[in-house]
Design a protein around this motif. Structure first.
Motif, short mmCIF file in Angstrom:
data_model
loop_
_atom_site.label_atom_id
_atom_site.label_comp_id
_atom_site.label_asym_id
_atom_site.label_seq_id
_atom_site.Cartn_x
_atom_site.Cartn_y
_atom_site.Cartn_z
N ASN A 269 -33.66 10.09 23.63
CA ASN A 269 -34.67 10.66 24.52
C ASN A 269 -34.61 12.19 24.51
N LEU A 270 -33.40 12.75 24.49
CA LEU A 270 -33.24 14.20 24.51
C LEU A 270 -33.74 14.84 23.22
N VAL A 271 -33.40 14.24 22.08
CA VAL A 271 -33.85 14.79 20.78
C VAL A 271 -35.37 14.70 20.66
N THR A 272 -35.93 13.56 21.02
CA THR A 272 -37.38 13.39 20.92
C THR A 272 -38.09 14.32 21.90
N LEU A 273 -37.54 14.48 23.09
CA LEU A 273 -38.14 15.39 24.07
C LEU A 273 -38.15 16.82 23.55
N PHE A 274 -37.07 17.24 22.92
CA PHE A 274 -37.00 18.60 22.37
C PHE A 274 -38.07 18.81 21.31
N ALA A 275 -38.21 17.85 20.38
CA ALA A 275 -39.17 17.99 19.29
C ALA A 275 -40.61 17.98 19.79
N LEU A 276 -40.93 17.05 20.69
CA LEU A 276 -42.31 16.95 21.17
C LEU A 276 -42.66 18.09 22.13
N SER A 277 -41.68 18.63 22.82
CA SER A 277 -41.95 19.78 23.69
C SER A 277 -42.38 20.99 22.85
N ILE A 278 -41.69 21.20 21.75
CA ILE A 278 -42.08 22.30 20.85
C ILE A 278 -43.48 22.06 20.30
N LEU A 279 -43.77 20.81 19.91
CA LEU A 279 -45.09 20.48 19.37
C LEU A 279 -46.17 20.65 20.42
N LEU A 280 -45.88 20.27 21.67
CA LEU A 280 -46.85 20.43 22.75
C LEU A 280 -47.13 21.90 23.02
N ILE A 281 -46.08 22.71 23.10
CA ILE A 281 -46.27 24.14 23.36
C ILE A 281 -47.08 24.78 22.24
N ARG A 282 -46.78 24.39 21.01
CA ARG A 282 -47.51 24.95 19.88
C ARG A 282 -48.98 24.58 19.93
N ASN A 283 -49.29 23.33 20.27
CA ASN A 283 -50.69 22.90 20.32
C ASN A 283 -51.43 23.54 21.49
N ILE A 284 -50.76 23.74 22.62
CA ILE A 284 -51.40 24.44 23.74
C ILE A 284 -51.71 25.89 23.35
N TRP A 285 -50.78 26.51 22.63
CA TRP A 285 -51.01 27.88 22.17
C TRP A 285 -52.21 27.92 21.21
N CYS A 286 -52.26 26.97 20.26
CA CYS A 286 -53.39 26.91 19.33
C CYS A 286 -54.70 26.69 20.09
N LEU A 287 -54.65 25.87 21.14
CA LEU A 287 -55.84 25.65 21.95
C LEU A 287 -56.26 26.92 22.66
N ALA A 288 -55.30 27.68 23.16
CA ALA A 288 -55.61 28.89 23.91
C ALA A 288 -56.24 29.96 23.04
N VAL A 289 -55.83 30.03 21.77
CA VAL A 289 -56.38 31.05 20.85
C VAL A 289 -57.41 30.45 19.90
N ASN A 290 -57.70 29.15 20.08
CA ASN A 290 -58.75 28.47 19.32
C ASN A 290 -58.50 28.48 17.82
N THR A 291 -57.27 28.20 17.42
CA THR A 291 -56.96 28.07 16.01
C THR A 291 -56.42 26.67 15.75
N THR A 292 -56.62 26.18 14.54
CA THR A 292 -56.00 24.94 14.12
C THR A 292 -54.73 25.26 13.35
N THR A 293 -53.95 24.24 13.05
CA THR A 293 -52.73 24.45 12.26
C THR A 293 -53.08 25.02 10.89
#
Length: 433
Positions: free
Chosen positions: A184-208
């Motif tokens: 749970n801790l390892v998966t939480l760490f990985a998905l938290s980074i992915l979530l933050i990255r996608n929110i940032w992309c949403l805020a600046v309107n860029t895709t990966t």
């Protein structure tokens, strides 16, 4: 059976293991079973998670409408909101709207393609991004909730570690608790980074993919400064490289509205929210920082097609009288073969150009290439960043790592609609008058 076919069942299995086996385990661990209110909250979050994940799998990532390739009003709308450049995908045999890319897994052009996600076996695109972001959000929230429940039991066990073992949990329960907590801790760490990255992309309107293109463009601009603002293109032409701003960042609030498909904040979190219509993914508002004639991505030396094929200036390559003795049918067949062979006049891939250069320099017994390569210079496969298709960003990623078909992206994409399509449009327009 391919391993990719196991990715989705593996995610469902992981969700079930972390969420439901942890609730079962907490029934038997001190200090007390989960309270009713905690069980209800956790399972409500899990329902939202499962709905969002399922929708991110089965929602159609989008397909370019056939009418778009027929010269409909959507084409003009896409050009007005995405630059004057009108791209043509040879594999789809259709117009490629702004921000669209040809996915090698889905085998078609995907509107506002972010990347092809192996864990959903689907493209994250204009239509699926809201579901994908909700899935990440509820996954992180649910794992935080599970972590808090497990942490309470772990703390209690540690505080009472000196008591006789028969008063505590069994060896199986301890192993289960440890496994749950670590996964749970390892998966939480990985998905938290992915979530933050996608929110940032949403805020600046860029895709990966666009983030990759922005970094690539910055490298080209940086390199071009040392060559007077120009880089070498095919057939010895010089391509001017100048700084170009990303055009689709229109402000944080508008970016969120566009990316989530609505301005209703409650709908952003509601797992049953409507999927954004495909029509809104064919053209995008720009910020107006650049000249309207410019489009994204900016010019790239190795994405340019050859204007004159090699050898066309040689007399022996001419075919005016070569087919004089052929019949009318044979002449037509020969013409079609030449037409197909010349359909995509493209520059050789970067690796082939380097191999040819190495072979030539070996024949001439020159050691400049080896010297440049050891110093990361212009002749180096690893060090060249002037515009090769094998370029990698700071994280070591190429376009193909996001699911993009590189053959289409670099070679089989044309900047102009074929003449046959333009004539067909003209005939249809004349017929409707």
């Amino acid at each position: 059976m391919e391993l990719s076919s196991l990715s989705v069942p593996s995610v469902y299995l992981l969700i079930s293991f972390l969420a439901y086996s942890s609730q079962w385990l907490c029934l038997y661990l001190e200090p007390h079973p989960l309270e009713r209110k905690h069980v209800i909250r956790l399972n409500v979050i899990l329902v939202c998670l499962l709905i969002s994940y399922t929708r991110s799998i089965y929602t159609n990532p989008g397909q370019i409408p056939k009418k778009l390739g027929d010269g409909s009003e959507d084409v003009q709308a896409g050009r007005k909101t995405g630059g004057n450049r009108q791209r043509w995908c040879r594999k789809c045999d259709a117009v490629k709207p702004p921000r669209a890319h040809h996915c090698k897994e889905c085998k078609r052009c995907i509107p506002k393609m972010d990347h092809h996600c192996p864990w959903t076996s689907n493209c994250v695109s204009h239509t699926t991004f809201p579901h994908f972001l909700r899935f990440l959000f509820y996954a992180v929230v649910s794992m935080i909730y599970v972590a808090s429940c497990l942490w309470t039991r772990c703390v209690f066990l540690w505080e009472n570690r000196h008591l006789p073992s028969y008063l505590g949990p069994s060896a199986f329960q301890l192993a289960h608790l440890f496994l749950l907590f670590v996964i749970n801790l390892v998966t939480l760490f990985a998905l938290s980074i992915l979530l933050i990255r996608n929110i940032w992309c949403l805020a600046v309107n860029t895709t990966t993919i666009e983030g990759w293109e922005i970094e690539r463009h910055e490298k080209l601009v940086q390199r071009a400064k040392y060559f007077g603002g120009y880089l070498d293109g095919p057939d010895g032409i010089k391509v001017r490289i100048q700084k170009q701003e990303f055009p689709y960042d229109i402000g944080i609030w508008q970016n969120f509205k566009q990316g989530m498909g609505t301005g209703n904040i409650v709908a952003w979190l509601w797992p049953l929210s409507a999927t954004p219509p495909i029509e809104t993914g064919l053209g995008f508002e720009t910020n107006g920082f650049e000249d309207p004639s410019l489009s994204w991505p900016p010019p790239d030396p190795d994405r340019l097609q050859r204007r004159v094929p090699h050898g066309s200036d040689k007399s022996e390559a001419a075919f005016t009288y070569r087919d004089a003795n052929l019949s009318a049918e044979e002449t037509l067949a020969a013409f079609r073969r030449r037409q197909e062979a010349d359909m995509v006049r493209r520059r050789k891939p970067f690796v082939q150009r380097v191999e040819a250069q190495v072979a030539l320099e070996k024949d001439n017994e020159e050691d400049e290439y080896a010297s440049d390569r050891s110093e990361g210079g212009e002749g180096s496969v690893e060090g060249s960043e002037s515009g090769e298709e094998g370029w990698k960003n700071s994280e070591g990623e190429r376009l193909r790592d996001f699911g993009v078909d590189e053959d289409v992206e670099f070679y089989d994409e044309d900047e102009d609609v074929p003449l046959s399509k333009l004539l067909a449009r003209k005939m249809r327009a004349t017929a409707t008058q």
